[in-house]
Design an enzyme around this catalytic site. Structure first.
Site, PDB file in Angstrom:
ATOM      1  N   GLY A 139       0.796  -1.218   0.000  1.00 41.70           N
ATOM      2  CA  GLY A 139       0.000   0.000   0.000  1.00 41.70           C
ATOM      3  C   GLY A 139       0.831   1.272   0.000  1.00 41.70           C
ATOM      4  O   GLY A 139       2.025   1.266   0.256  1.00 41.70           O
ATOM      5  N   HIS A 157       6.107  -8.340 -39.454  1.00 42.23           N
ATOM      6  CA  HIS A 157       6.657  -9.660 -39.117  1.00 42.23           C
ATOM      7  C   HIS A 157       8.156  -9.667 -39.395  1.00 42.23           C
ATOM      8  O   HIS A 157       8.600  -9.108 -40.389  1.00 42.23           O
ATOM      9  CB  HIS A 157       5.979 -10.733 -39.974  1.00 42.23           C
ATOM     10  CG  HIS A 157       6.572 -12.098 -39.798  1.00 42.23           C
ATOM     11  ND1 HIS A 157       6.301 -12.898 -38.715  1.00 42.23           N
ATOM     12  CD2 HIS A 157       7.464 -12.787 -40.572  1.00 42.23           C
ATOM     13  CE1 HIS A 157       6.978 -14.031 -38.826  1.00 42.23           C
ATOM     14  NE2 HIS A 157       7.693 -13.994 -39.946  1.00 42.23           N
TER      15      HIS A 157
END
Length: 260
Positions: free
Chosen positions: A61, A238
């Site tokens: 936290g 690609h």
């Protein structure tokens, strides 16, 4: 879950990857007590197990830290500074951004808020009335720099199922991607979530190499609010890691051609 704020599948897969690296994980567990002996810390856990460690990191936290007096009109509450949609406080010439307003505690979120405020003030100076574009905090990328990395944007699967009547899920593994195999980074996968009614992408989750870089593509696609048909007009180069995103998008409609 290991990462309770993110998609459950991503969290489980990260746990699997960590266990492969001999990292022990104790979920639903707290430290009952500890003692220091010589150069070690001995932790007694609630699951009846014991950990002997050289170092202990407590990282749980966070909250805003600022020196300001809470006032009676509740403009400041719960360690958060209240702001309107323009990030303006109850004092006309003071704006607040970042962690202190308790929205999304990320550096890039604060930077975006700062840019919006600067633009708003500029318009005020130039006598041009204009409100700040509202931030959709759901569509801001969330990055976790684990190994492998996590990059997420939009809704998790559980959030999407609660919000929409019907959704489609697409998945694609890094080990089926040529670039990932070539560079030896085949761990991880991409998960896409589409709203069946509008065919729009509402969630993208990545666990894998360069996930924190790749997630920007998801943020662009989600914030553009374009449909699957429009995304399909985009050509992904690609061999690249970005093809994992394309294949996961295709898989949401059962169209992926390299899925394993």
């Amino acid at each position: 879950n290991l990462i309770p704020t993110e998609d459950e599948e991503i969290s489980k897969k990260l746990g699997f990857e960590m266990k492969k690296r001999k990292i022990q994980i104790h979920l639903n567990t707290f430290v009952k007590d500890f003692k220091i002996e010589k150069n070690n810390v001995i932790l007694n856990l609630s699951n009846q197990k014991k950990i002997i460690a050289a170092k202990v990191l407590i990282c749980i936290g966070r909250k805003p830290l600022f020196d300001i007096e809470m006032n009676s009109d509740k403009k400041f509450f719960k360690n958060k500074i209240f702001v309107d949609e323009n990030f303006q406080t109850n004092i006309e010439n003071i704006f607040a951004i970042g962690d202190v307003i308790g929205k999304q505690m990320l550096a890039h979120t604060a930077s975006k808020q700062a840019i919006l405020v600067a633009s708003y003030i500029k318009n005020l100076i130039e006598n041009r009335e204009m409100s700040i574009s509202k931030l959709n905090y759901e569509n801001i990328p969330r990055c976790i720099f684990t190994e492998p990395e996590i990059g997420c944007v939009g809704l998790t699967e559980s959030e999407a199922r609660k919000k929409f009547n019907s959704i489609s899920i697409g998945k694609f593994m890094f080990r089926a991607n040529g670039k990932a195999l070539a560079i030896g980074k085949e761990s991880g996968f991409v998960k896409t979530i589409f709203d069946d009614e509008t065919k729009k992408l509402i969630g993208l989750h990545i666990l894998g190499f360069c996930a924190t870089e790749l997630i920007a593509q998801g943020a662009i696609l989600i914030n553009s609010k374009i449909s699957f048909e429009e995304i399909e007009k985009i050509v992904f180069a690609h061999p690249t890691l970005s093809e994992t995103i394309h294949e996961a998008i295709l898989d949401s409609q059962n169209l992926a051609i390299h899925k394993i």
